[in-house]
Design a protein around this motif. Structure first.
Motif, PDB file in Angstrom:
ATOM      1  N   PHE A  33       0.817  -1.219   0.000  1.00  0.00           N
ATOM      2  CA  PHE A  33       0.000   0.000   0.000  1.00  0.00           C
ATOM      3  C   PHE A  33       0.852   1.272   0.000  1.00  0.00           C
ATOM      4  CE2 PHE A  33      -2.900  -3.126   1.965  1.00  0.00           C
ATOM      5  CZ  PHE A  33      -3.978  -2.979   1.114  1.00  0.00           C
ATOM      6  N   LYS A  34       2.162   1.136  -0.181  1.00  0.00           N
ATOM      7  CA  LYS A  34       3.052   2.292  -0.157  1.00  0.00           C
ATOM      8  C   LYS A  34       3.367   2.773  -1.574  1.00  0.00           C
ATOM      9  CE  LYS A  34       5.369   0.977   4.172  1.00  0.00           C
ATOM     10  NZ  LYS A  34       6.660   0.621   4.817  1.00  0.00           N
ATOM     11  N   GLY A  35       3.951   3.955  -1.656  1.00  0.00           N
ATOM     12  CA  GLY A  35       4.436   4.470  -2.925  1.00  0.00           C
ATOM     13  C   GLY A  35       5.782   3.860  -3.267  1.00  0.00           C
ATOM     14  N   PRO A  36       6.268   4.028  -4.503  1.00  0.00           N
ATOM     15  CA  PRO A  36       7.535   3.413  -4.929  1.00  0.00           C
ATOM     16  C   PRO A  36       8.733   3.803  -4.054  1.00  0.00           C
ATOM     17  CG  PRO A  36       6.321   4.282  -6.810  1.00  0.00           C
ATOM     18  CD  PRO A  36       5.608   4.764  -5.596  1.00  0.00           C
ATOM     19  N   ALA A  37       8.873   5.073  -3.738  1.00  0.00           N
ATOM     20  CA  ALA A  37      10.029   5.529  -2.963  1.00  0.00           C
ATOM     21  C   ALA A  37      10.001   4.973  -1.538  1.00  0.00           C
ATOM     22  CB  ALA A  37      10.070   7.055  -2.929  1.00  0.00           C
ATOM     23  N   GLU A  38       8.852   5.032  -0.898  1.00  0.00           N
ATOM     24  CA  GLU A  38       8.732   4.538   0.472  1.00  0.00           C
ATOM     25  C   GLU A  38       8.880   3.027   0.538  1.00  0.00           C
ATOM     26  OE1 GLU A  38       5.765   5.026   4.358  1.00  0.00           O
ATOM     27  OE2 GLU A  38       5.075   5.612   2.348  1.00  0.00           O
ATOM     28  N   ALA A  39       8.380   2.329  -0.482  1.00  0.00           N
ATOM     29  CA  ALA A  39       8.486   0.872  -0.508  1.00  0.00           C
ATOM     30  C   ALA A  39       9.936   0.423  -0.640  1.00  0.00           C
ATOM     31  CB  ALA A  39       7.660   0.305  -1.658  1.00  0.00           C
ATOM     32  N   ALA A  40      10.755   1.208  -1.329  1.00  0.00           N
ATOM     33  CA  ALA A  40      12.164   0.844  -1.537  1.00  0.00           C
ATOM     34  C   ALA A  40      12.965   0.864  -0.240  1.00  0.00           C
ATOM     35  CB  ALA A  40      12.801   1.779  -2.549  1.00  0.00           C
ATOM     36  N   ASP A  41      12.468   1.517   0.811  1.00  0.00           N
ATOM     37  CA  ASP A  41      13.179   1.576   2.093  1.00  0.00           C
ATOM     38  C   ASP A  41      13.039   0.291   2.902  1.00  0.00           C
ATOM     39  OD1 ASP A  41      14.002   4.136   1.557  1.00  0.00           O
ATOM     40  OD2 ASP A  41      12.300   5.074   2.568  1.00  0.00           O
ATOM     41  N   PHE A  42      12.039  -0.516   2.596  1.00  0.00           N
ATOM     42  CA  PHE A  42      11.793  -1.785   3.301  1.00  0.00           C
ATOM     43  C   PHE A  42      11.688  -1.583   4.812  1.00  0.00           C
ATOM     44  CE2 PHE A  42      13.569  -3.557  -0.625  1.00  0.00           C
ATOM     45  CZ  PHE A  42      12.644  -4.549  -0.887  1.00  0.00           C
ATOM     46  N   LYS A  43      11.010  -0.536   5.227  1.00  0.00           N
ATOM     47  CA  LYS A  43      10.813  -0.309   6.648  1.00  0.00           C
ATOM     48  C   LYS A  43       9.521  -0.963   7.111  1.00  0.00           C
ATOM     49  CE  LYS A  43      13.291   4.106   6.931  1.00  0.00           C
ATOM     50  NZ  LYS A  43      13.194   5.556   7.270  1.00  0.00           N
ATOM     51  N   TRP A  50      -1.305   6.261   1.850  1.00  0.00           N
ATOM     52  CA  TRP A  50      -1.884   4.984   1.453  1.00  0.00           C
ATOM     53  C   TRP A  50      -2.268   4.984  -0.028  1.00  0.00           C
ATOM     54  CZ3 TRP A  50      -2.694   0.669   4.639  1.00  0.00           C
ATOM     55  CH2 TRP A  50      -2.371   0.853   5.984  1.00  0.00           C
ATOM     56  N   TYR A  51      -1.760   3.978  -0.760  1.00  0.00           N
ATOM     57  CA  TYR A  51      -2.153   3.735  -2.140  1.00  0.00           C
ATOM     58  C   TYR A  51      -3.114   2.544  -2.126  1.00  0.00           C
ATOM     59  CZ  TYR A  51       1.553   6.867  -3.730  1.00  0.00           C
ATOM     60  OH  TYR A  51       2.344   7.979  -3.958  1.00  0.00           O
ATOM     61  N   ILE A  52      -4.363   2.825  -1.810  1.00  0.00           N
ATOM     62  CA  ILE A  52      -5.337   1.758  -1.592  1.00  0.00           C
ATOM     63  C   ILE A  52      -5.624   0.980  -2.874  1.00  0.00           C
ATOM     64  CG2 ILE A  52      -7.663   1.215  -0.791  1.00  0.00           C
ATOM     65  CD1 ILE A  52      -5.855   2.229   1.398  1.00  0.00           C
ATOM     66  N   TYR A  53      -5.833   1.682  -3.964  1.00  0.00           N
ATOM     67  CA  TYR A  53      -6.234   1.036  -5.216  1.00  0.00           C
ATOM     68  C   TYR A  53      -5.155   1.058  -6.298  1.00  0.00           C
ATOM     69  CZ  TYR A  53     -10.761   1.876  -2.998  1.00  0.00           C
ATOM     70  OH  TYR A  53     -11.805   1.932  -2.112  1.00  0.00           O
ATOM     71  N   GLU A  54      -4.292   2.073  -6.276  1.00  0.00           N
ATOM     72  CA  GLU A  54      -3.375   2.290  -7.391  1.00  0.00           C
ATOM     73  C   GLU A  54      -2.466   1.093  -7.654  1.00  0.00           C
ATOM     74  OE1 GLU A  54      -4.513   6.236  -5.646  1.00  0.00           O
ATOM     75  OE2 GLU A  54      -3.926   4.246  -4.934  1.00  0.00           O
ATOM     76  N   ASN A  55      -1.806   0.563  -6.600  1.00  0.00           N
ATOM     77  CA  ASN A  55      -0.860  -0.534  -6.790  1.00  0.00           C
ATOM     78  C   ASN A  55      -1.545  -1.797  -7.306  1.00  0.00           C
ATOM     79  OD1 ASN A  55       1.178   1.113  -5.861  1.00  0.00           O
ATOM     80  ND2 ASN A  55       1.073   0.344  -3.760  1.00  0.00           N
ATOM     81  N   TYR A  56      -2.673  -2.123  -6.704  1.00  0.00           N
ATOM     82  CA  TYR A  56      -3.368  -3.349  -7.085  1.00  0.00           C
ATOM     83  C   TYR A  56      -3.980  -3.232  -8.484  1.00  0.00           C
ATOM     84  CZ  TYR A  56      -2.755  -5.103  -2.357  1.00  0.00           C
ATOM     85  OH  TYR A  56      -2.204  -5.539  -1.189  1.00  0.00           O
TER      86      TYR A  56
END
Length: 274
Positions: A33-43, A50-56
């Motif tokens: 549910f994260k954006g690309p930059a935040e997801a790359a941190d693996f925290k 929240w990206y509720i629909y966009e990623n899926y």
């Protein structure tokens, strides 16, 4: 010392072992549910945005999930059905008829639980039978064969807990052959059937290595294979990769939730010595 105080070390160990499984799962869900930059941190944290629909939505468009889903559903459903029928019927015969033949088969079951699948010889055999070219049948038969030893062995253990008096009473009432098994015995197998379904379903649905060898057409690829290729194309977009993993995992979670009440009793009965 009270019973409660004696159990707390085991409870702590259970919590630690649960965390080893749960924390990575939560990391996958949060990251999906994260954006690309935040997801790359693996925290290990909740998304700041929240990206509720966009990623899926992006995954469903790009990863060809719908086609792969139906492929997985056909292959997994067929494999589970065949494993269920073949294993429970053969286990009934093996457990009820104690002779040289059934004892030999039971020994081979133990060997089948230990020996690994030989990909080359299995592939050549299916190739000679014409079951490797754009067909599900070859792969389904491989899954049935690899699941047969462990599932049959569990069924044999379950049948040990069913008295032979049930068979005798059914025969006196006129039940014979398939009627005896499917009308009298099979309804008693609900716990073991649930266990067989979930074990086979998870094994087949999540399989990658076997499917990649025996499916030669991209149109026949299962979800496990599409995840592999999707990750290769979007190796830097971990939010999309994890969203894809969540989508693939949903059917397994649903099956487990539906059958969880029966699974423990089925495994416990299957553990009875044969």
């Amino acid at each position: 010392m009270s019973t409660r105080s004696r159990k707390w070390p085991l409870e702590i160990i259970g919590l630690v072992l649960s965390a080893i499984v749960i924390v990575p799962l939560l990391l996958i869900v949060f990251t999906s549910f994260k954006g690309p930059a935040e997801a790359a941190d693996f925290k290990f944290s909740l998304p700041t945005e929240w990206y509720i629909y966009e990623n899926y939505t992006e995954v469903l468009k790009v990863a060809k999930v719908s086609t792969a889903f139906w492929n997985s559903l056909i292959i997994t459903g067929s494999s589970v059905f065949l494993v269920l029928v073949v294993c429970c019927t053969s286990a009934f015969v093996i457990q009820r008829r104690k002779n040289f033949f059934t004892n030999t088969v039971q020994f081979l079951l133990l060997a089948g639980m230990v020996l690994p699948l030989s990909i080359i010889t299995t592939y050549m055999m299916l190739f000679k039978l014409g079951l490797t070219q754009s067909t599900y049948v070859g792969l389904i038969l491989v899954y049935v064969a690899t699941s047969y030893p462990i599932i049959t062995f569990l069924y044999i253990g379950f049948f040990n807990s069913l008295s032979r008096e049930i068979d005798e009473a059914a025969v006196i009432d006129g039940a014979k052959g398939y009627g005896l098994f499917f009308r009298v015995i099979f309804p008693l197998l609900k716990p073991m059937n649930a266990t067989a379904i979930i074990l086979t379903f998870i094994s087949v649905w999540n399989d990658f290595a076997t499917a990649i060898y025996f499916l030669n057409s991209a149109k026949k690829y299962t979800l496990g294979i599409t995840v592999f290729f999707f990750q290769g194309e979007h190796s830097s977009d971990w939010n999309l990769v994890f969203a894809d993993l969540v989508i693939v995992s949903i059917p397994v979670i649903i099956v487990y939730i539906v059958l969880q009440k029966q699974i423990i009793s089925g495994l416990t009965a299957g553990a009875v010595k044969s």
